[in-house]
Write a protein that holds these residues in place. Structure first.
Motif, mmCIF file in Angstrom:
data_model
loop_
_atom_site.group_PDB
_atom_site.id
_atom_site.type_symbol
_atom_site.label_atom_id
_atom_site.label_comp_id
_atom_site.label_asym_id
_atom_site.label_seq_id
_atom_site.Cartn_x
_atom_site.Cartn_y
_atom_site.Cartn_z
ATOM 1 N N SER A 184 0.863 -1.112 -0.076
ATOM 2 C CA SER A 184 -0.212 -0.062 -0.072
ATOM 3 C C SER A 184 0.831 1.319 0.019
ATOM 4 O O SER A 184 0.595 2.211 -0.591
ATOM 5 C CB SER A 184 -0.810 0.052 1.219
ATOM 6 N N THR A 185 2.073 1.222 0.895
ATOM 7 C CA THR A 185 2.845 2.455 0.880
ATOM 8 C C THR A 185 3.496 2.483 -0.703
ATOM 9 O O THR A 185 3.201 3.735 -1.011
ATOM 10 C CB THR A 185 4.028 2.216 1.694
ATOM 11 N N ALA A 186 3.983 1.625 -1.244
ATOM 12 C CA ALA A 186 4.452 1.845 -2.645
ATOM 13 C C ALA A 186 3.487 2.408 -3.439
ATOM 14 O O ALA A 186 3.792 3.221 -4.347
ATOM 15 C CB ALA A 186 4.943 0.277 -3.121
ATOM 16 N N ASN A 187 2.141 1.877 -3.349
ATOM 17 C CA ASN A 187 1.138 2.500 -4.331
ATOM 18 C C ASN A 187 0.893 3.911 -4.116
ATOM 19 O O ASN A 187 0.408 4.759 -4.968
ATOM 20 C CB ASN A 187 -0.055 1.469 -4.460
ATOM 21 N N PHE A 188 0.920 4.298 -2.825
ATOM 22 C CA PHE A 188 0.561 5.622 -2.413
ATOM 23 C C PHE A 188 1.615 6.683 -2.984
ATOM 24 O O PHE A 188 1.479 7.524 -3.609
ATOM 25 C CB PHE A 188 0.330 5.790 -0.839
ATOM 26 N N ILE A 189 2.638 6.131 -2.876
ATOM 27 C CA ILE A 189 3.973 6.782 -3.353
ATOM 28 C C ILE A 189 3.733 7.013 -4.924
ATOM 29 O O ILE A 189 4.241 8.044 -5.457
ATOM 30 C CB ILE A 189 5.361 6.298 -2.858
ATOM 31 N N TRP A 190 3.728 5.745 -5.468
ATOM 32 C CA TRP A 190 3.422 5.949 -7.034
ATOM 33 C C TRP A 190 2.623 6.981 -7.375
ATOM 34 O O TRP A 190 2.748 7.818 -8.266
ATOM 35 C CB TRP A 190 3.248 4.302 -7.505
ATOM 36 N N SER A 191 1.329 7.053 -6.983
ATOM 37 C CA SER A 191 0.179 7.752 -7.156
ATOM 38 C C SER A 191 0.590 9.358 -6.941
ATOM 39 O O SER A 191 0.539 10.032 -7.738
ATOM 40 C CB SER A 191 -1.087 7.392 -6.518
#
Length: 453
Positions: free
Chosen positions: A49-56
């Motif tokens: 989830s952290t990775a996807n928030f950063i990506w977004s």
């Protein structure tokens, strides 16, 4: 054959083999991580989830970004699900993906970095610039001689940054550690107490919800479709349910600030992320109850998931008109075999029994273990905490039949505020029973069974 070789070949030989393979992979692809900003995420929970928030957020800020996670792999806007049944694919695959990101002009590469991946040297040849520590709790200990200290030290190995900072487009990229100060182990990583940590000076940034930190989330409000909070007197909103997901969003805000992304773009990034595959992912085909597929497969994540469901389940409306209602939580649980952590089975059973109205125990990935034994380990704990077989506790070995049972219970209850939680696999693309790898996706199976209802 693999099991036989492990019995006759010393473990250190395998570790040397993995190290040499990882270095060879980096060499073959010409060390692509030296030409891109690499963000590593380690910890027990929340990495995907952290990775996807950063990506977004980085994407909203105009930076093309790639990620490699348990659930999904992105190169810019292109996304595929992770089909490898492991968070960190083989070392050649990882280096190939980083090289492809570099070729496609990604400025950032975000890599979910696990203790198992580190143990097998898949991080070797990856030049990390920023390391995010999410949290730490006992999990995967079977891979670390059932020793929590060994598990912790393994995590610490990726904090051994390269000796010099990268220069990308004439800009020096400083080394940074971003840590969750609400974890009791934050200082272990921040203060370089691990024996293998680099003694160099790095920038250290902390975040929290409950303790003093550089960035503290406050005024948190959970709604039925979002979570609102304030950070440094700025208001933010995420559309991934669960108060715990604020922990996963805070590093995205911090990194965005480091790279001079404006608040409005950060807000856009958080708002744009509506789905993280298999992470509190709602499946809605118009049925009269809520269904979520989530990867939760151990105590901490199960507790967070059930607390979120209880908030959805027991309350309707927004403050100040919010009121309590009577409805049910129906949860499907299971646990992996293949020598994986057996100690979590009774914990899962206890949490499910105490916090859900109905529990269905079913297969996850039994590998070559006896599925019935795995199910019984969980079911006995459920019974110990009040659940009764064939009344509010159902043991169904076949996972599809288990999902069908969970959905049919919700339909029979005829309450649109019921919540069904399908846990244990998230967006995994296969299920392993014995020596067979079966194509599988909980989200698709849920949709198929909902249509039948």
């Amino acid at each position: 054959m693999k099991k036989f070789l492990k019995k006759i070949i010393p473990g250190k030989v395998f570790l040397i083999y993995h190290y040499l393979m990882a270095f060879s992979a980096a060499l073959y692809y010409n060390f692509p991580s030296k030409k891109i900003i690499v963000i590593g995420i380690t910890g027990t929970k929340g990495k995907t989830s952290t990775a996807n928030f950063i990506w977004s957020c980085l994407t909203a800020g105009g930076y093309k970004t790639g990620i490699i996670t348990t659930a999904n792999i992105r190169i810019g806007e292109k996304e595929v699900l992770n089909e490898y049944h492991m968070t960190m694919p083989g070392c050649f695959k990882i280096q190939k993906l980083i090289a492809q990101m570099r070729k496609d002009n990604c400025k950032f590469c975000i890599i979910e970095t696990t203790s198992e991946g580190i143990k097998q040297s898949r991080h070797i040849g990856i030049d990390y610039d920023i390391i995010i520590f999410t949290n730490l709790s006992p999990e995967h200990l079977q891979s670390h001689n059932n020793n929590f200290e060994e598990y912790k030290k393994t995590k610490a190995k990726i904090f051994k940054f390269s000796a010099t900072n990268k220069i990308i487009n004439k800009n020096e990229i400083e080394k940074i550690i971003i840590a969750n100060k609400d974890s009791e182990y934050a200082d272990y990583f921040l203060n370089n107490k691990g024996p293998s940590l680099t003694p160099q000076v790095v920038k250290k940034i902390t975040f929290a919800m409950n303790n003093d930190a550089d960035h503290v989330a406050k005024n948190i409000i959970e709604n039925n479709d979002s979570v609102n909070f304030e950070l440094n007197e700025k208001k933010f909103k995420i559309n991934i349910l669960g108060k715990f997901n604020i922990y996963n969003a805070l590093p995205a805000i911090i990194i965005s600030k480091i790279f001079n992304i404006k608040d409005e773009k950060i807000k856009d990034g958080l708002n744009n992320l509506k789905i993280i595959p298999g992470r509190m992912e709602e499946i809605n085909l118009g049925q009269d109850f809520k269904v979520f597929v989530d990867y939760a497969h151990e105590g901490v994540s199960m507790k967070n998931l059930l607390e979120t469901a209880q908030n959805l389940n027991r309350l309707i409306g927004d403050p100040p008109m919010r009121r309590k209602i009577k409805s049910k939580i129906i949860i499907l649980v299971g646990s992996e075999g293949g020598g994986r952590d057996k100690a979590k089975r009774p914990i899962i059973g206890k949490l499910a029994a105490q916090n859900a109205d109905y529990v269905i125990v079913t297969n996850v990935d039994p590998y070559d273990d006896d599925p019935k034994k795995i199910l019984e380990d969980i079911a006995l704990a459920c019974q110990e905490f009040g659940k009764i077989r064939n009344k509010n506790l159902f043991i169904i070995e076949d996972r599809r039949a288990g999902i069908q049972k969970a959905l049919s219970l919700a339909k029979a209850n005829a309450n649109k505020n019921d919540v069904v939680l399908i846990t244990g696999k998230g967006a995994e693309q296969s299920m392993i029973i014995g020596d067979k790898k079966i194509p599988w996706d909980d989200r698709e199976v849920v949709k198929e069974e909902l249509k039948k209802l």
